[in-house]
Design a protein around this motif. Sequence first.
Motif, PDB file in Angstrom:
ATOM      1  N   ALA A  28       0.841  -1.191   0.000  1.00 42.41           N
ATOM      2  CA  ALA A  28       0.000   0.000   0.000  1.00 42.41           C
ATOM      3  C   ALA A  28       0.876   1.240   0.000  1.00 42.41           C
ATOM      4  N   TRP A  29       0.280   2.370  -0.396  1.00 50.91           N
ATOM      5  CA  TRP A  29       0.970   3.649  -0.368  1.00 50.91           C
ATOM      6  C   TRP A  29       1.022   4.194   1.051  1.00 50.91           C
ATOM      7  N   VAL A  30       2.177   4.714   1.434  1.00 49.31           N
ATOM      8  CA  VAL A  30       2.374   5.290   2.758  1.00 49.31           C
ATOM      9  C   VAL A  30       2.834   6.735   2.588  1.00 49.31           C
ATOM     10  N   SER A  31       2.166   7.656   3.246  1.00 51.03           N
ATOM     11  CA  SER A  31       2.571   9.063   3.204  1.00 51.03           C
ATOM     12  C   SER A  31       3.821   9.257   4.053  1.00 51.03           C
ATOM     13  N   CYS A  32       4.754  10.040   3.548  1.00 48.49           N
ATOM     14  CA  CYS A  32       6.040  10.245   4.211  1.00 48.49           C
ATOM     15  C   CYS A  32       6.274  11.738   4.439  1.00 48.49           C
ATOM     16  N   GLU A  33       7.423  12.033   5.026  1.00 45.59           N
ATOM     17  CA  GLU A  33       7.809  13.422   5.208  1.00 45.59           C
ATOM     18  C   GLU A  33       7.826  14.128   3.850  1.00 45.59           C
ATOM     19  N   PRO A  34       7.203  15.315   3.729  1.00 46.28           N
ATOM     20  CA  PRO A  34       7.163  15.992   2.429  1.00 46.28           C
ATOM     21  C   PRO A  34       8.534  16.473   1.984  1.00 46.28           C
ATOM     22  N   MET A  35       8.626  16.830   0.710  1.00 48.49           N
ATOM     23  CA  MET A  35       9.866  17.375   0.186  1.00 48.49           C
ATOM     24  C   MET A  35      10.217  18.663   0.926  1.00 48.49           C
ATOM     25  N   PRO A  36      11.508  18.987   1.045  1.00 48.47           N
ATOM     26  CA  PRO A  36      11.908  20.227   1.714  1.00 48.47           C
ATOM     27  C   PRO A  36      11.227  21.442   1.097  1.00 48.47           C
ATOM     28  N   GLU A  37      11.035  22.455   1.914  1.00 47.82           N
ATOM     29  CA  GLU A  37      10.324  23.658   1.490  1.00 47.82           C
ATOM     30  C   GLU A  37      10.983  24.311   0.281  1.00 47.82           C
ATOM     31  N   ALA A  38      12.293  24.133   0.126  1.00 45.31           N
ATOM     32  CA  ALA A  38      13.003  24.745  -0.993  1.00 45.31           C
ATOM     33  C   ALA A  38      12.475  24.254  -2.344  1.00 45.31           C
ATOM     34  N   PHE A  39      11.813  23.091  -2.364  1.00 45.15           N
ATOM     35  CA  PHE A  39      11.281  22.547  -3.612  1.00 45.15           C
ATOM     36  C   PHE A  39       9.796  22.846  -3.797  1.00 45.15           C
TER      37      PHE A  39
ATOM     38  N   VAL B 225      20.176   5.729  -5.959  1.00 42.01           N
ATOM     39  CA  VAL B 225      21.221   4.753  -5.697  1.00 42.01           C
ATOM     40  C   VAL B 225      21.044   4.222  -4.282  1.00 42.01           C
ATOM     41  N   GLY B 226      21.336   2.930  -4.081  1.00 41.69           N
ATOM     42  CA  GLY B 226      21.220   2.349  -2.746  1.00 41.69           C
ATOM     43  C   GLY B 226      19.819   2.518  -2.183  1.00 41.69           C
ATOM     44  N   ARG B 227      19.719   3.200  -1.046  1.00 45.08           N
ATOM     45  CA  ARG B 227      18.423   3.444  -0.409  1.00 45.08           C
ATOM     46  C   ARG B 227      17.999   4.909  -0.526  1.00 45.08           C
ATOM     47  N   ARG B 228      18.676   5.666  -1.403  1.00 44.22           N
ATOM     48  CA  ARG B 228      18.409   7.094  -1.497  1.00 44.22           C
ATOM     49  C   ARG B 228      17.934   7.523  -2.885  1.00 44.22           C
ATOM     50  N   LEU B 229      17.047   8.532  -2.859  1.00 42.52           N
ATOM     51  CA  LEU B 229      16.632   9.250  -4.055  1.00 42.52           C
ATOM     52  C   LEU B 229      17.134  10.683  -3.915  1.00 42.52           C
ATOM     53  N   TYR B 230      17.984  11.130  -4.847  1.00 43.81           N
ATOM     54  CA  TYR B 230      18.507  12.491  -4.840  1.00 43.81           C
ATOM     55  C   TYR B 230      17.675  13.350  -5.791  1.00 43.81           C
ATOM     56  N   VAL B 231      17.392  14.597  -5.388  1.00 44.11           N
ATOM     57  CA  VAL B 231      16.638  15.516  -6.239  1.00 44.11           C
ATOM     58  C   VAL B 231      17.359  16.852  -6.294  1.00 44.11           C
ATOM     59  N   LEU B 232      17.311  17.489  -7.467  1.00 44.03           N
ATOM     60  CA  LEU B 232      17.981  18.763  -7.700  1.00 44.03           C
ATOM     61  C   LEU B 232      17.037  19.700  -8.424  1.00 44.03           C
ATOM     62  N   GLU B 233      16.926  20.942  -7.931  1.00 43.91           N
ATOM     63  CA  GLU B 233      16.247  21.995  -8.685  1.00 43.91           C
ATOM     64  C   GLU B 233      17.124  22.326  -9.885  1.00 43.91           C
ATOM     65  N   LYS B 234      16.576  22.192 -11.106  1.00 42.53           N
ATOM     66  CA  LYS B 234      17.397  22.272 -12.307  1.00 42.53           C
ATOM     67  C   LYS B 234      17.765  23.694 -12.718  1.00 42.53           C
TER      68      LYS B 234
ATOM     69  N   SER C 192      18.888  27.714 -11.771  1.00 47.82           N
ATOM     70  CA  SER C 192      19.611  28.493 -10.759  1.00 47.82           C
ATOM     71  C   SER C 192      18.638  29.395  -9.994  1.00 47.82           C
ATOM     72  N   PRO C 193      18.804  29.514  -8.659  1.00 44.15           N
ATOM     73  CA  PRO C 193      19.810  28.898  -7.783  1.00 44.15           C
ATOM     74  C   PRO C 193      19.467  27.428  -7.499  1.00 44.15           C
ATOM     75  N   PHE C 194      20.475  26.587  -7.456  1.00 45.34           N
ATOM     76  CA  PHE C 194      20.281  25.146  -7.380  1.00 45.34           C
ATOM     77  C   PHE C 194      20.206  24.672  -5.929  1.00 45.34           C
ATOM     78  N   THR C 195      19.242  23.786  -5.675  1.00 48.01           N
ATOM     79  CA  THR C 195      19.101  23.159  -4.359  1.00 48.01           C
ATOM     80  C   THR C 195      19.138  21.646  -4.543  1.00 48.01           C
ATOM     81  N   LEU C 196      19.866  20.964  -3.665  1.00 46.67           N
ATOM     82  CA  LEU C 196      20.043  19.517  -3.755  1.00 46.67           C
ATOM     83  C   LEU C 196      19.704  18.881  -2.414  1.00 46.67           C
ATOM     84  N   SER C 197      18.987  17.755  -2.444  1.00 44.46           N
ATOM     85  CA  SER C 197      18.674  17.033  -1.216  1.00 44.46           C
ATOM     86  C   SER C 197      18.500  15.557  -1.555  1.00 44.46           C
ATOM     87  N   TRP C 198      18.285  14.735  -0.505  1.00 41.56           N
ATOM     88  CA  TRP C 198      18.056  13.310  -0.723  1.00 41.56           C
ATOM     89  C   TRP C 198      16.983  12.791   0.218  1.00 41.56           C
ATOM     90  N   PHE C 199      16.306  11.708  -0.253  1.00 39.49           N
ATOM     91  CA  PHE C 199      15.253  11.044   0.511  1.00 39.49           C
ATOM     92  C   PHE C 199      15.672   9.608   0.772  1.00 39.49           C
TER      93      PHE C 199
END
Length: 379
Positions: A180-191, A202-211, A213-220
């Motif tokens: 089933a779908w489980v709701s999780c912590e939302p994406m950071p406010e910067a996104f 990769v591994g257990r992480r999903l990386y996301v980048l604002e494409k 400028s200005p660029f913000t990077l985070s991982w889930f």
Amino acid sequence: MEQRPKQKEAAADTALHGDVLDAIVSRVSPLDLLPASRVSKAWRTAVLSSPRRPPPWFILHHLGRRQVAAAFDPLSSAWRSLPFAPSYPSHRQGPQPQQVSSYMLSPGGGTRLCVLSVSALALATDPFGASWRQLEPPRYSRTDPVVAVVGTRVVVAGGASDLEDGENAVEVFDGGASGAWVSCEPMPEAFRWSESISSAAVGRRLYVLEKQSPFTLSWFDVESRRWGPARGVRVPDPTVRHAAIGFANGRLLLAGAGGIGTGFGWRAESVRLWAVDEESLQVEEEVGSMPRAMVEELVGDGGWGLSSLGFLSEGRFAYVYNPSYPKDLFLCELEEGGGCRWESVPRPACMEERPTHRVVVGCCQVGVEDLMMGKDRTV
């Protein structure tokens, strides 16, 4: 005297074997290996068990009224027309509006097709969209969300309507007992207001980048279902306006397009690749730079046509392209000793014939087993 079938097979087995046969297999396109796999049992075993990691194919799907699919095979340096449209899954509730896009894969890397509607999320289980896995739809209706398979879990992030107060919503589908779908912590406010996000898994992480400028990077983290810190990315080249991320050669890479001018007068003049630390999210050393002549081809006639940067990777290879009009593609191979080798990809004929149709692109390794599964409908 003519040899009997068993004698012919024995002769083929003894003519080439062991390391010699493996060396041949590692240098031949899967399309050419398909008939070779029928030569003998030894050839079939060598073809199917080869540990080789060939360059990924670039797969292009036109989504016009007449579906067209084509794929670039790097080992033969040629585009292959796939004489079938992806068999998009039917829905129990009849025809519905569908969003066709691609999703990230980890482990393994690359991308495959996905289709999202109000009644289901369907994920292609092969490179060409011939077979599908259907899930219940996420709880929030979404437009162009980030979709990724990380381990056994499916992650859907962002893209929800602000009318539902969930535009940064993240949901995870666990393929285990819960199903089933489980709701999780939302994406950071910067996104929150991001319109264009690049992702890599990769591994257990999903990386996301604002494409943009200005660029913000985070991982889930799919295990803890929580986000890491959101960091502003300091790109060594201050002229970089468009960026994207991907994993290649075992490292997280950032591709950036730099240029001159401001506003609508900005013009791309370079595309460079940097390594990024997976923990600190800081940009490290430069690992490659696209030749200037290729940058000019990427930008297009007039030099003003690069409004975003496409970057898809798998293994030691990456494709760079213009998402607005992916007719000019460039393949980058990251060499073991450092540096990059670049080559231009021939223009696909279908882009010249249907330049205004919406296109979904993907990048993934294609093996003989994939072609065997769909040989009646592919090449």
